[in-house]
Each structure stands twice: as structure tokens, then as C-alpha cells.
Scaffold this active site. Sequence first.
Site, PDB file in Angstrom:
ATOM      1  N   ASP A 148      56.476  24.435 130.873  1.00  0.00           N
ATOM      2  CA  ASP A 148      56.808  23.025 130.683  1.00  0.00           C
ATOM      3  C   ASP A 148      57.564  22.601 131.931  1.00  0.00           C
ATOM      4  O   ASP A 148      58.674  23.058 132.178  1.00  0.00           O
ATOM      5  CB  ASP A 148      57.695  22.890 129.432  1.00  0.00           C
ATOM      6  CG  ASP A 148      58.180  21.460 129.217  1.00  0.00           C
ATOM      7  OD1 ASP A 148      58.018  20.618 130.125  1.00  0.00           O
ATOM      8  OD2 ASP A 148      58.734  21.191 128.132  1.00  0.00           O
TER       9      ASP A 148
ATOM     10  N   LYS B 199      61.851  25.639 123.468  1.00  0.00           N
ATOM     11  CA  LYS B 199      61.113  26.724 122.811  1.00  0.00           C
ATOM     12  C   LYS B 199      60.089  27.312 123.769  1.00  0.00           C
ATOM     13  O   LYS B 199      59.759  26.720 124.786  1.00  0.00           O
ATOM     14  CB  LYS B 199      60.431  26.192 121.547  1.00  0.00           C
ATOM     15  CG  LYS B 199      61.350  26.245 120.332  1.00  0.00           C
ATOM     16  CD  LYS B 199      61.620  27.675 119.872  1.00  0.00           C
ATOM     17  CE  LYS B 199      62.644  27.686 118.749  1.00  0.00           C
ATOM     18  NZ  LYS B 199      63.365  28.953 118.616  1.00  0.00           N
TER      19      LYS B 199
ATOM     20  N   TYR C  83      70.063  27.943 125.050  1.00  0.00           N
ATOM     21  CA  TYR C  83      68.877  27.183 124.658  1.00  0.00           C
ATOM     22  C   TYR C  83      68.309  26.383 125.824  1.00  0.00           C
ATOM     23  O   TYR C  83      69.018  25.622 126.467  1.00  0.00           O
ATOM     24  CB  TYR C  83      69.217  26.217 123.522  1.00  0.00           C
ATOM     25  CG  TYR C  83      67.998  25.452 123.053  1.00  0.00           C
ATOM     26  CD1 TYR C  83      66.955  26.114 122.426  1.00  0.00           C
ATOM     27  CD2 TYR C  83      67.879  24.086 123.268  1.00  0.00           C
ATOM     28  CE1 TYR C  83      65.826  25.439 122.016  1.00  0.00           C
ATOM     29  CE2 TYR C  83      66.757  23.390 122.854  1.00  0.00           C
ATOM     30  CZ  TYR C  83      65.727  24.070 122.231  1.00  0.00           C
ATOM     31  OH  TYR C  83      64.618  23.393 121.829  1.00  0.00           O
TER      32      TYR C  83
HETATM   33  C1  F6R Z   1      61.714  21.194 121.084  1.00  0.00           C
HETATM   34  C2  F6R Z   1      61.755  20.090 122.048  1.00  0.00           C
HETATM   35  C3  F6R Z   1      62.372  18.794 121.648  1.00  0.00           C
HETATM   36  C4  F6R Z   1      63.749  18.643 122.289  1.00  0.00           C
HETATM   37  C5  F6R Z   1      64.426  17.332 121.868  1.00  0.00           C
HETATM   38  C6  F6R Z   1      65.758  17.127 122.591  1.00  0.00           C
HETATM   39  O1  F6R Z   1      61.143  22.339 121.631  1.00  0.00           O
HETATM   40  O2  F6R Z   1      61.341  20.235 123.178  1.00  0.00           O
HETATM   41  O3  F6R Z   1      62.423  18.635 120.268  1.00  0.00           O
HETATM   42  O4  F6R Z   1      64.556  19.722 121.938  1.00  0.00           O
HETATM   43  O5  F6R Z   1      63.605  16.233 122.187  1.00  0.00           O
HETATM   44  O6  F6R Z   1      65.503  17.193 123.943  1.00  0.00           O
HETATM   45  P1  F6R Z   1      66.597  17.141 125.079  1.00  0.00           P
HETATM   46  O7  F6R Z   1      67.719  18.055 124.665  1.00  0.00           O
HETATM   47  O8  F6R Z   1      65.862  17.597 126.282  1.00  0.00           O
HETATM   48  O9  F6R Z   1      67.038  15.700 125.163  1.00  0.00           O
HETATM   49 MG    MG Z   2      59.617  19.896 127.077  1.00  0.00          MG
HETATM   50 MG    MG Z   3      56.522  22.406 125.077  1.00  0.00          MG
END
Ligand code: F6R
Ligand code: MG
Ligand code: MG
Length: 364
Positions: free
Chosen positions: A10, A230, A227
Amino acid sequence: MITLSVIKADIGGYVGHSSSHPDILVLAEEKLMEAKKEGLLVDYHVTRCGDDLQLIMTHEQGEDNARVHQLAWDTFIAGTELAKKLSLYGAGQDLLADAFSGNVKAMGPGVAEMEFKERPSEPVIIFMADKTSAGAWNLPLYKMFADPFNTIGLVIAPTLQSGFAFEVHDIKENKKIVFNTPEEIYSMLVFIGAPSRFVVKSVHHRETGNIGAVSSTQRLALIAGRYVGKDDPVCVVRAQGEFPAVGEVLEPFSHPALVEGWMRGSHHGPLMPVAIEQSNPSRFDGPPRVIAAGFQLADGILIGPRDMFDDPSFDEARRLANLAGEYMRRHGPFEPHRLPLDEMEYTTMPQVMKKLEGRFTNLD
Ligand code: F6R
Ligand code: MG
Ligand code: MG
């Protein structure tokens, strides 16, 4: 011998973490086309699952080849630069190292590679998932290669009767073990039924020794120590002949099993099989998606892909996934929709806990 390498990362989402920007795919395509012209790759296919860029490559360099890994890394770096220009979300999210050091495995990207002698006709299915983690393949791989209720070939095809050997990794203790099925399925299920820790890495035919499946087992949080999203794993499966038929390989996904991932990588939700075009996790950043790109290999050339879940026979699985997703969502922040505490260790929650540390006093 041909090597099929799937390396993914990603490197930026569009919009949020929901999908990929088409310009990034075009750029990756150009990079791999160059490598094919130079003779490093026999062939390639660039695709995406949700916000993950997927580089599918065939070559004759073997597994863990530094040049192939470098190509993937450089492609992700170039993609990240473009993602930054477009202000895509979380640009470079999965690139956890500053510089390439020989193998992308411990550097953030997910890797599934297999080297094998191509059969006269070689059908392969490449599964790619978004908003879930490496253990998501345990249940489907078990069903494909060890469950006669899924794979009738185990019962009535002489080529499958010797069973399959599963290599299982303990990704927390960094250990591995091989289980022979069918006689060891009870012992094996003790472990692979706990997919946050035990992950099926590969499956081999017991008589021929040939490889039937390989998955990516990288766990981003364990690499980074915190973290960082994923893992969004991939899995390559060879089909037909001494392996399960294409339909037996796809069949496990008719049941949208609960996997960990979804919003903030902190929830259980159903794994919904979708067409590649539909791999855009939207509701509550999900539900988790899986796509299946089918190819016939022809001297290493990737004939395809056929979008295997783009079929009405998976409509009910999608409907059930929506129902199960709705049912899980109603639990809001409660377990078992939210992951159990020891899994939450690998989310952003420890920071919240830390803030409240001093507020906890002893019970009498
Ligand atoms: C799960 C995922 C999303 C982010 C969520 C918060 O794998 O990628 O659910 O965890 O959108 O994202 P951030 O912390 O990047 O703002
Ligand atoms: Mg992402
Ligand atoms: Mg992804």
C-alpha cells in the site's frame, strides 16, 4: 523452472484507504514493462486490491531474487513519489525501510513466491485481499487442500488421494512446522484455527512434492513494532491435475468467513469475494475484500487475468457478507466485533491506554 512472484504494498490510497489511483498503476506498468524488455522478467501483470498495488511477475531468477525484489522496491518508491504529488492518502505507508537491502520481505511489502516446473497447461489463481491480515488464508487453504466437503477431488480423484503437506508458521515465535493431511488435521487445526498467530505459508503435494500454494505471511505490525495498517495478504494457488480444480479452489470463498481487519485493522468482519473493479472497501472502511485473478501460464507468459469472482455464483456470498457485516457492526465498539485485547496491542489503542495509565488505582 519458472518463478511466479507476487509482491504488493500500500503506497497510497484514493480516497482515504478505499482504493488506488489509476495513475499509480500506469506508472507501475511502465516500470515492469522496462524490466521485461531488459529480460529480467518473462512477463508481468499490474493490478490492485483496494488501496494495495499488486505486482504479479514471472521470471527465471528464482525466489528471493535481489534484482526482482529491487525492481519491486524501486517501483513502490517511484509510486510513492507520484502518490505524494497527488497527495494520496498514506503515501508510502507500507515502505518501512529507508533503503533497499536485498530482499523486500522484512521491509513492509507482502511477498508470495513459488518456483516450479510449468505443466503443459498451468492454471493459477492469485488471491489478493484488502483490510485483513495474513491468517485470512488459513480457512480457505484448509478447505481447498484438506476438506472433502469442499474438494470432492480428495475423495474421487486418484491424483489427490495422497493428501497435502501444510507448512505452518508461528509468526510470533518465528517457528515453522509441517503437518501431513489428512492424518494430522486435528493437530493442525489446533494451530491454524488461531490465524492471528499461526499462518499457512505453503501447501505441497505429498507424493510429487510439488508446490500447490504459497501465501504472504508478513505481519506489518510485528515488523514495525507498532500499528501501521493491516497486512492485506496475497496467496497463489495452482489448480487442476494433482491440485484442486479451479472451482474447488474458489469454493471456500462462497462462505464469507470472519477475518480480522476492517476499520482501523481492529475488527472482525466477513471476507467478501468481489470483482477486481469492486475491491473498494467503503462501508466502515470495509468489509474486508478478496479478489481472484486467474491466469494460464504459457512458458511464463501470464495469459489473463480472468476475474474469477466476477460471477453471479458469488452473489449470495456477497449478500451473506453484507448481512454478517451488518450483524457484526451492530456491536459497535464491543467484542467480538472489535478484536480481543491482545490483538489490539497492535493498533493505535496502546497510546490511548498510556494516556489513562495514572488514572487507574488499585482495587481493595
Ligand atoms: C484498515 C485501514 C483503515 C484505516 C482508517 C484510519 O486497514 O486501512 O481502516 O485504519 O481509515 O486511517 P488513518 O489512521 O490512516 O487515518
Ligand atoms: Mg491504506
Ligand atoms: Mg490495504
